[in-house]
Scaffold this motif. Structure first.
Motif, short mmCIF file in Angstrom:
data_model
loop_
_atom_site.label_atom_id
_atom_site.label_comp_id
_atom_site.label_asym_id
_atom_site.label_seq_id
_atom_site.Cartn_x
_atom_site.Cartn_y
_atom_site.Cartn_z
N SER A 183 0.83 -1.21 0.00
CA SER A 183 0.00 0.00 0.00
C SER A 183 0.87 1.25 0.00
O SER A 183 0.54 2.25 -0.65
N ALA A 184 1.99 1.18 0.74
CA ALA A 184 2.90 2.33 0.77
C ALA A 184 3.67 2.46 -0.54
O ALA A 184 3.90 3.56 -1.03
N ALA A 185 4.07 1.32 -1.10
CA ALA A 185 4.92 1.33 -2.29
C ALA A 185 4.13 1.30 -3.60
O ALA A 185 4.73 1.43 -4.67
N GLY A 186 2.81 1.12 -3.53
CA GLY A 186 2.02 0.97 -4.74
C GLY A 186 2.14 2.13 -5.70
O GLY A 186 2.17 1.93 -6.92
N VAL A 187 2.20 3.36 -5.18
CA VAL A 187 2.35 4.53 -6.04
C VAL A 187 3.63 4.44 -6.85
O VAL A 187 3.68 4.81 -8.03
N GLN A 188 4.70 3.95 -6.21
CA GLN A 188 5.98 3.86 -6.91
C GLN A 188 5.93 2.84 -8.05
O GLN A 188 6.54 3.03 -9.09
N ALA A 189 5.20 1.74 -7.83
CA ALA A 189 5.03 0.75 -8.90
C ALA A 189 4.26 1.36 -10.06
O ALA A 189 4.61 1.15 -11.24
N GLY A 190 3.22 2.13 -9.75
CA GLY A 190 2.48 2.80 -10.81
C GLY A 190 3.33 3.83 -11.54
O GLY A 190 3.20 4.01 -12.76
N ALA A 191 4.21 4.50 -10.78
CA ALA A 191 5.08 5.50 -11.40
C ALA A 191 6.06 4.88 -12.38
O ALA A 191 6.49 5.53 -13.34
N LEU A 192 6.44 3.61 -12.14
CA LEU A 192 7.30 2.91 -13.09
C LEU A 192 6.63 2.85 -14.46
O LEU A 192 7.25 3.09 -15.50
N VAL A 193 5.33 2.51 -14.44
CA VAL A 193 4.56 2.45 -15.70
C VAL A 193 4.37 3.85 -16.26
O VAL A 193 4.57 4.10 -17.46
N GLY A 194 4.01 4.79 -15.39
CA GLY A 194 3.73 6.15 -15.83
C GLY A 194 4.93 6.86 -16.42
O GLY A 194 4.79 7.65 -17.37
N ALA A 195 6.13 6.59 -15.88
CA ALA A 195 7.32 7.27 -16.37
C ALA A 195 7.60 6.91 -17.82
O ALA A 195 7.84 7.79 -18.67
N VAL A 196 7.58 5.61 -18.12
CA VAL A 196 7.87 5.17 -19.49
C VAL A 196 6.71 5.52 -20.43
O VAL A 196 6.91 6.08 -21.52
N LEU A 197 5.49 5.19 -20.01
CA LEU A 197 4.33 5.48 -20.85
C LEU A 197 4.17 6.98 -21.06
O LEU A 197 3.94 7.45 -22.18
N GLY A 198 4.32 7.74 -19.97
CA GLY A 198 4.18 9.19 -20.08
C GLY A 198 5.27 9.81 -20.92
O GLY A 198 5.02 10.73 -21.70
N GLY A 199 6.52 9.31 -20.78
CA GLY A 199 7.60 9.84 -21.59
C GLY A 199 7.37 9.59 -23.07
O GLY A 199 7.59 10.48 -23.91
N TRP A 200 6.92 8.38 -23.40
CA TRP A 200 6.64 8.05 -24.79
C TRP A 200 5.50 8.91 -25.35
O TRP A 200 5.60 9.46 -26.45
N LEU A 201 4.43 9.04 -24.58
CA LEU A 201 3.29 9.84 -25.03
C LEU A 201 3.64 11.32 -25.11
O LEU A 201 3.10 12.05 -25.95
N THR A 202 4.53 11.78 -24.24
CA THR A 202 4.96 13.17 -24.28
C THR A 202 5.64 13.48 -25.61
O THR A 202 5.43 14.55 -26.20
N ASP A 203 6.47 12.56 -26.07
CA ASP A 203 7.12 12.76 -27.37
C ASP A 203 6.15 12.57 -28.53
O ASP A 203 6.28 13.23 -29.57
N LYS A 204 5.17 11.70 -28.36
CA LYS A 204 4.25 11.37 -29.46
C LYS A 204 3.09 12.36 -29.56
O LYS A 204 2.77 12.85 -30.66
N LEU A 205 2.44 12.66 -28.43
CA LEU A 205 1.24 13.49 -28.45
C LEU A 205 1.51 14.96 -28.15
O LEU A 205 0.70 15.82 -28.48
N GLY A 206 2.62 15.23 -27.49
CA GLY A 206 2.93 16.62 -27.15
C GLY A 206 3.04 16.83 -25.66
O GLY A 206 2.51 16.07 -24.86
#
Length: 457
Positions: free
Chosen positions: A72-95
């Protein structure tokens, strides 16, 4: 309508010229955008540290297994692993702008949702999803800083992100202490504290509503007409070197950023250092730094209220470090900041281990303050270094990959360190943590070469 090779070459040359021009021009609103990006980190800091204060209350109410509580404490960090890569890719792709708005809006909804959790399992699920926009937001924000501030200023602004992390910790500790003093029930405290993160996030969303896309990203996408509009609005510059018609640009594959970095030994060594040091920063903080309130309570340093206030004071000191570090960056450079930062963490951890081995627990607050001062200096650099040496078309994914190295050890540290405490004791566990700053210090000395003031585009 097709274009000839000479026309394409001319358009490419115009793009390069426009990007160089923008990257070397001081943006009147660059500081505002940089501060706006850093303000969003206050939101992440609030959520990151608030869970450390209220875990005890969640355990009181639901009495879950230790593993589930740790998740429960670390769950946000696990989600951030996904968000960092997905968000970085979408940032370059979508703006940049689309992701900047979407990530903070999604956080608001999820921050409120976790306050109404009816079980630890539900809280864990929400916090994992909540980590996705948090991971994406940081990587997107750094692209704005790198593309709206000139060389020198962007490094200093990028390194100031820990000021907001320190502010989030200080404010959170004070709020928890006040709720305890006023006699608020423990269940209400953890729900209100977790949900309160939506308030600053909403303010930031309203401030971002009028934020334009970066002109550099638009240029690299071949959207010249929009780039001219944004440049005229932000810089009062029409980018006369660009044609008035848009151009179709080949979209690079995600993995091309690695090939591009490896073409230049200086940039490749800088990227490797950024990944290694960010990995080690996550390890040294998520083990000792994150659990400072828990360690204080376990060894009897102070009461619950006293621990909250003492932790707030330590983070106030860390906030000073977060301001001083970037201020001396032009003098010490990224390499100097890293060396001094990790060396200071080593000194603080050795003092903490000595205090735990000998029972001199009153030394622990001083040791924790030393550790956090050094950690703040060390952790300011990696994201800035990685995004400075990357090309504009890869900047989002490079920032995302770099952030993954940090979030990986943060997740593992928060999840596993309590078990390490129980298995080998607080003192031995503290000595174990030394592996992280020692590794990063060696990388700073022998691998990294200075890139302060580096200008690629």
């Amino acid at each position: 309508m097709s274009t000839t090779v000479p026309q394409q070459a001319a358009s490419q040359a115009a793009m390069d010229s426009a990007v160089r021009h923008l990257a070397s021009t001081y943006a009147p609103k660059g500081n505002y955008i940089g501060i706006l990006m850093l303000a969003s980190l206050f939101v992440e800091a609030w959520d990151f540290y608030s869970i450390a204060f209220v875990l005890t209350f969640i355990r009181e109410q639901y009495n879950p297994p230790v593993v589930l509580l740790g998740l429960s404490a670390a769950g946000v960090q696990a989600g951030a692993l996904v968000g960092a890569v997905l968000g970085g890719w979408l940032t370059d792709k979508l703006g940049r702008r689309v992701m900047f708005i979407a990530s903070i809006a999604l956080f608001i909804v999820l921050a409120l949702a976790q306050a109404f959790s009816t079980s630890v399992e539900m809280l864990l699920a929400i916090r994992f999803v909540l980590g996705i926009p948090l991971g994406a937001d940081v990587t997107t924000g750094y692209t704005y800083i790198m593309e709206y501030l000139p060389t020198g200023r962007r490094e200093v602004m990028g390194n100031r992100w820990q000021v907001m992390f320190a502010a989030g910790q200080v404010v959170c500790s004070i709020v928890v202490a006040l709720f305890l003093v006023f006699g608020m029930s423990h269940e209400l405290i953890w729900r209100v504290v977790l949900g309160l993160g939506a308030v600053p996030a909403l303010i930031i969303l309203l401030m971002r509503a009028d934020l334009p896309e970066t002109a550099i990203w638009l240029v690299r996408q071949g959207r010249f007409r929009e780039a001219k509009v944004v440049s005229r609005r932000m810089y009062n510059d029409d980018l006369a070197m660009l044609p008035d018609a848009d151009m179709v640009i080949r979209k690079p594959r995600v993995t091309e950023f690695l090939h591009d970095l490896r073409q230049d030994p200086l940039r490749w060594r800088a990227a490797l250092y950024a990944w290694i040091s960010f990995f080690c920063c996550g390890g040294q903080f998520s083990t000792f730094g994150f659990y400072i309130p828990v360690v204080f309570m376990m060894v009897g340093v102070s009461s619950l209220i006293g621990t909250s206030l003492m932790t707030g004071l330590i983070w106030f000191i860390a906030g000073i470090a977060a301001w001083v570090g970037p201020a001396v960056l032009p003098k010490l450079g990224h390499r100097g900041i890293g060396i001094w930062g990790f060396a200071t963490v080593i000194v603080g951890l050795l003092l903490a281990a000595f205090a735990l081995y000998t029972g001199r627990t009153l030394l622990l607050p001083f040791a924790a303050a030393i550790v956090m001062w050094g950690h703040i200096w060390a952790v300011t650099n990696p994201l800035t270094i990685a995004t400075v040496v990357s090309r504009a078309q890869y900047r989002g994914i490079v920032g995302g990959v770099t952030y993954v190295f940090n979030k990986l050890t943060v997740f593992m540290g928060i999840f596993l360190f309590p078990s390490l405490f129980a298995a080998i004791g607080q003192a031995n566990a503290t000595v174990f943590v030394l592996i992280f700053p020692v590794t990063a210090l060696l990388a700073a000395v022998f691998l990294f070469r200075e890139v302060y003031g580096f200008q690629l585009d």
